[in-house]
Design an enzyme around this catalytic site. Structure first.
Site, PDB file in Angstrom:
ATOM      1  N   ALA A 199      -0.834  19.439  69.603  1.00 39.12           N
ATOM      2  CA  ALA A 199      -2.264  19.039  69.228  1.00 39.12           C
ATOM      3  C   ALA A 199      -3.013  19.157  70.512  1.00 39.12           C
ATOM      4  CB  ALA A 199      -2.134  17.462  68.900  1.00 39.12           C
ATOM      5  N   ALA A 200      -2.369  18.741  71.730  1.00 40.96           N
ATOM      6  CA  ALA A 200      -3.118  18.863  72.989  1.00 40.96           C
ATOM      7  C   ALA A 200      -2.173  18.943  74.248  1.00 40.96           C
ATOM      8  CB  ALA A 200      -3.997  17.410  73.176  1.00 40.96           C
ATOM      9  N   MET A 201      -2.635  19.111  75.434  1.00 43.45           N
ATOM     10  CA  MET A 201      -1.566  19.427  76.527  1.00 43.45           C
ATOM     11  C   MET A 201      -2.568  18.827  77.630  1.00 43.45           C
ATOM     12  SD  MET A 201       1.082  20.034  78.044  1.00 43.45           S
ATOM     13  CE  MET A 201       1.447  20.027  79.758  1.00 43.45           C
ATOM     14  N   GLU A 202      -1.832  17.898  78.431  1.00 40.90           N
ATOM     15  CA  GLU A 202      -2.487  17.223  79.625  1.00 40.90           C
ATOM     16  C   GLU A 202      -2.487  17.988  81.085  1.00 40.90           C
ATOM     17  OE1 GLU A 202       1.658  15.929  79.700  1.00 40.90           O
ATOM     18  OE2 GLU A 202       0.254  16.177  77.809  1.00 40.90           O
ATOM     19  N   ASN A 203      -2.804  19.080  81.098  1.00 42.72           N
ATOM     20  CA  ASN A 203      -2.823  19.862  82.491  1.00 42.72           C
ATOM     21  C   ASN A 203      -3.649  18.993  83.149  1.00 42.72           C
ATOM     22  OD1 ASN A 203      -1.376  22.305  81.388  1.00 42.72           O
ATOM     23  ND2 ASN A 203      -3.151  22.255  80.100  1.00 42.72           N
ATOM     24  N   GLU A 235      -4.392  12.081  76.118  1.00 47.20           N
ATOM     25  CA  GLU A 235      -4.186  13.333  77.094  1.00 47.20           C
ATOM     26  C   GLU A 235      -5.134  12.561  78.353  1.00 47.20           C
ATOM     27  OE1 GLU A 235      -2.207  15.509  76.195  1.00 47.20           O
ATOM     28  OE2 GLU A 235      -2.111  14.511  74.542  1.00 47.20           O
ATOM     29  N   HIS A 255      -2.509  10.643  80.232  1.00 45.46           N
ATOM     30  CA  HIS A 255      -1.522  11.525  81.086  1.00 45.46           C
ATOM     31  C   HIS A 255      -1.666  11.863  82.270  1.00 45.46           C
ATOM     32  CE1 HIS A 255       1.585  12.365  78.196  1.00 45.46           C
ATOM     33  NE2 HIS A 255       0.860  12.641  77.012  1.00 45.46           N
TER      34      HIS A 255
END
Length: 885
Positions: free
Chosen positions: A365-369, A394, A397
């Site tokens: 659903a999402a990625m916390e780069n 996110e 994170h």
């Protein structure tokens, strides 16, 4: 000059067996031959020597070819030597140590001999043919003497490798061998001489690779704007997929600084973790970034100013979404959330900017780069009137890195009661199965990492953090978090580091609780307990409390004694209150450590009820004797508000699941829902509806289904008649009401329609044509189509899902799942899934099961013994095929 022969650079003849035995062979001493002065004798000896040498060479050649033919899997660049050497304790070469020590590429983890310091990564992206080429310069420190450089690559084609020393000696170091070892997804460079400890070295690698359609590594996505398909390339490096984009030390422990430059067509825009340092404006512009903070590889990403925080906050999305204002709410709330987290953790946000990127599809659903969080469009392009929590997680994170449990906990910091239904109840369903696993697991292969990062790890972690925060109290919990973050800023930390900080915070307040001992029981054991509380008639004002491992399938304990013969036991912080028809006492906390204990709880007479696990703050279920259950049901019928909303939600969830597992008769939960006509809050209705749908799936093909449906309708219809359907405005659109009221109204309508209320059916049919004409989202329309009672249409929809451009690729899985939710489509979806397995697997690959619930979706509604056997048979076939391939 010390570089391998270019003609052998892409050689493919060498094999896995060669990789087993590759070493650097020491030079042999030169053999001296005494030559007779007589010319004839000398000539004869020369001829004889030539014959012998030729015979030996032919023999070695045949042996080498046989070795190469007997194994596979490694691409190498030169010939082979097969001497075996091993390291002794002092680091010198020895023949007595294990074979694995001389072959570090065979280990699960990278060898601890090297440590990266800095990456200079340069990529050239070609969107016209979906490829990119790259060059990476890695500066690293040698920690222990070694001749091997082992780093991660996966699916990369390596073109050239150069290694340099920081010594004054100019030129590249001589490379003996280099090869790709696919089983561990590593690339190995064997040097002619050892690298020395405390020295710095550099490696230069050029490579090229495809921009895959699969949703991992550096992948491509697309969307349609004004009839034109537009493409974008996005990275997903977590958990172990940075290695798909560039050679690197792809483990969280290896933090380094990064400098990134990216060339691409001028019609594209580039984003990454840090602000652009410089750029060019030619046909293929370059942007350059200097990332000065250390981070792990999986946080690297390629893809309004807030004066208060001095952080630039931007949102990137499709042009039409930006113009419609769909991103305004997320952009506005991000500013507030950043300030909240900074105030809560007492730690400033570390980067100068935070970009939010909305993409059409993503494996999660999402990625916390770090500095650039990526979201699936549905999770961030929001109506301001609709609540969503994904972006909150996110952002969290950015402080906690990959501590998923904390991120999920803080996701619901402002909606604490929603945590019960959205997180706690969902994970307890999974964790009550015999197939569950502990949060902390050993990983033996890189491919296992995605498996252990599942909902049990994420949501159970959040539930345990919530339980711990309740035990400690918010001030102490917050202080322990602050100490943890300050101590391990930009570093790596283990589970015990966190527990120790919490223990220290407790001890400073005079509370001697060893958090490590308490929490290890919850993280190292699978499942959770059921706590049974019974009034003790033989002793005044006392109760008997027992604990046991809760599991739905009680037969599993008999079938798998090796799994369940352990003495599962937890240290349980049980909160307990006593109540009657007009009053409920203040909660007290009882630590339950033994299988059975007796505790005094104050005055308890025959008409007073007990209530345990107040507001379900603990990660366990609570059972009572039948008399206490009857008293609680009576209280709900006469005055439910004496018991708080959180406790009402917990009682409904516990009673249905205890009955499902055989701890209670089924009539107890059905009696409890008879109070629902008085329930005015959404969450108890939501908890009840989930349990009722589960029962409906089990009973829908039995003779008793109509009795069950009629009973549920009798409980639902009074509330449905009160609410009806949403009022419409003159233009035909639904009028806005309070969000909580809207949720409750929708839940009651769904129950009424699902269990056969005729008025609800007629009303929905009369509104469907107008509803379709006002809906622009294909996803909603596709879901509506899967509700059809026409089997021919459902079959056609399934077939179109993989062969038509009617919907984006990410909707294919949703179509299959929603058809499986339709009672008439259950077998269609299941058969379509295993019939099209090869196509689904080739299209989605590793990402197939990470973000979707495809397997559970196509099997969830299968509920007979014959269907169970069919599922087992088909999955066994699939697994055998995968192993064979």
């Amino acid at each position: 000059m010390g570089i391998e022969d270019a003609s052998m650079r892409n050689g493919r003849a060498l094999s896995d067996l060669w990789a087993d035995s590759v070493v650097v062979r020491p030079r042999t001493t030169q053999q001296h031959i005494t030559v007779n002065k007589r010319l004839v004798l000398g000539f004869a000896i020369s001829i004889l020597t030539l014959i012998v040498v030729t015979a030996i060479a032919i023999t070695l050649s045949v042996s080498f070819e046989r070795c190469a033919a007997e194994s596979s899997g490694v691409l190498a660049a030169n010939g082979s030597s097969n001497s075996k050497w091993k390291k002794s304790r002092d680091g010198n070469i020895s023949h007595r140590d294990s074979e694995d020590e001389q072959q570090p590429w065979r280990h699960l983890r990278l060898p601890a001999t090297l440590r990266p310091r800095h990456y200079d990564l340069r990529l050239s992206v070609y969107m016209e043919n979906f490829t990119f080429s790259g060059e990476v310069n890695i500066e690293f420190e040698c920690v222990h003497s070694t001749k091997f450089i082992v780093l991660h690559t996966d699916r990369l084609e390596v073109d050239k490798v150069l290694v340099y020393s920081d010594s004054k000696k100019a030129g590249a170091m001589r490379i003996q061998r280099r090869f790709h070892y696919q089983p561990k997804q590593v690339y190995v460079i064997a040097l002619h001489r050892e690298m020395k400890p405390l020295r710095t070295y550099k490696i230069n690698i050029t490579f090229h690779v495809l921009i895959e359609h699969e949703l991992l590594g550096f992948f491509r996505s697309s969307y349609v704007l004004n009839g034109e398909r537009r493409f974008l390339a996005v990275t997903q490096f977590s958990l172990t997929h940075a290695r798909k984009a560039f050679p690197c030390f792809d483990e969280p422990i290896y933090k380094a600084t990064f400098r990134v430059s990216l060339k691409h067509e001028s019609s594209y825009q580039s984003l990454s973790n840090m602000p652009v340092e410089a750029s060019t404006s030619d046909e293929r512009p370059t942007f350059l970034q200097d990332i000065s903070l250390c981070m792990s590889t999986y946080y690297l990403h390629l893809q309004r100013r807030s004066c208060r925080q001095c952080v630039v906050i931007r949102l990137y999305a499709r042009p039409d979404a930006i113009q419609s204002g769909s991103g305004d709410y997320a952009l506005h709330i991000t500013k507030r959330l950043l300030q909240f987290y900074q105030d809560y953790f007492k730690v400033k946000y570390s980067l100068p900017k935070l970009d939010l990127l909305a993409v059409p599809k993503h494996p999660y659903a999402a990625m916390e780069n770090w500095g650039l969080s990526v979201f699936v469009e549905q999770k961030i392009l929001l109506d301001p009137d609709v609540s969503s929590f994904s972006y909150q997680m996110e952002l969290c994170h950015q402080w906690f890195g990959d501590l998923e449990g904390f991120a999920h906990y803080f996701e619901y910091i402002g909606e604490k009661q929603r945590f019960l239904t959205d997180v706690l109840h969902e994970v307890m369903l999974l964790d009550g199965l015999a197939s569950s696993h502990p949060i902390s697991q050993e990983v033996f292969e890189a491919t296992d990492i995605d498996r252990v990062f599942d909902w049990i790890a994420y949501k159970k972690g959040a539930a345990l953090i919530r339980m711990l925060a309740n035990v400690m109290g918010q001030p102490l919990f917050q202080r322990g978090l602050n100490d943890y973050l300050m101590t391990h800023m930009y570093g790596n930390a283990a589970r015990d580091d966190l527990w120790n900080k919490f223990s220290e915070a407790m001890q400073r307040e005079g509370k001697d609780i060893n958090i490590t001992q308490v929490m290890d029981r919850w993280t190292l054991q699978m499942g959770y307990p059921v706590v049974t509380i019974s009034k003790n008639d033989s002793l005044d004002n006392s109760v008997t409390i027992s604990q046991e491992h809760f599991i739905y399938d009680t037969d599993a304990k008999i079938q798998n004694p090796e799994l369940f013969n352990k003495s599962f036991q937890w240290q349980i912080p049980l909160t307990l209150a006593v109540g009657n028809s007009s009053h409920i006492s203040t909660e007290t906390i009882i630590w339950v450590s033994n299988k059975t204990e007796t505790h005094r709880v104050g005055h308890v007479d025959g008409e007073m009820w007990l209530l345990g696990n107040i507001n379900q703050t603990g990660y366990f279920r609570v059972n009572y004797d039948l008399h206490n259950w009857r008293l609680l049901i009576q209280q709900l019928m006469t005055n439910p508000t004496i018991i708080s909303v959180g406790n009402r939600v917990g009682l409904i969830d516990d009673v249905f699941n205890l009955a499902r597992a055989g701890y209670l008769p089924q009539n107890v939960p059905l009696q409890m829902i008879s109070y629902l006509s008085q329930e005015t809050e959404f969450l108890p209705w939501h908890a009840a509806s989930r349990a009722l749908y589960q029962l409906d799936k089990l009973l829908d093909r039995t003779e008793d289904h109509s009795l069950f449906s009629d009973y549920v309708l009798r409980q639902v219809e009074p509330k449905y008649l009160k609410f009806g359907w949403p009022a419409t405005s003159p233009d035909g659109s639904f009028m806005q009401v309070a969000y909580q009221t809207e949720e409750l109204q929708r839940e009651v309508m769904m129950l009424a329609c699902s269990f056969g209320n005729k008025h609800c059916h007629r009303q929905s049919v009369s509104l469907i044509s107008d509803w379709i004409s006002t809906i622009s989202e294909k996803k909603v329309l596709l879901e509506a189509l899967t509700c059809s009672d026409n089997i021919f249409l459902l079959n056609r929809l399934l077939n179109l899902s993989l062969t038509s451009d009617l919907e984006p690729d990410q909707d294919v899985i949703d179509v299959i799942i929603h058809v499986g939710c339709n009672p008439l489509g259950r077998h269609l979806a299941w058969r379509y899934f295993h019939k099209k397995w090869d196509i689904l697997n080739s299209r989605y690959g590793e990402a197939l099961f990470m973000n979707s619930k495809l397997i559970s979706g196509v099997t969830e509604f299968l509920n007979t013994e014959a269907e169970l056997n069919e599922v087992r048979l088909n999955f066994n076939i699939i697994l055998r095929l995968e192993v064979h391939l």
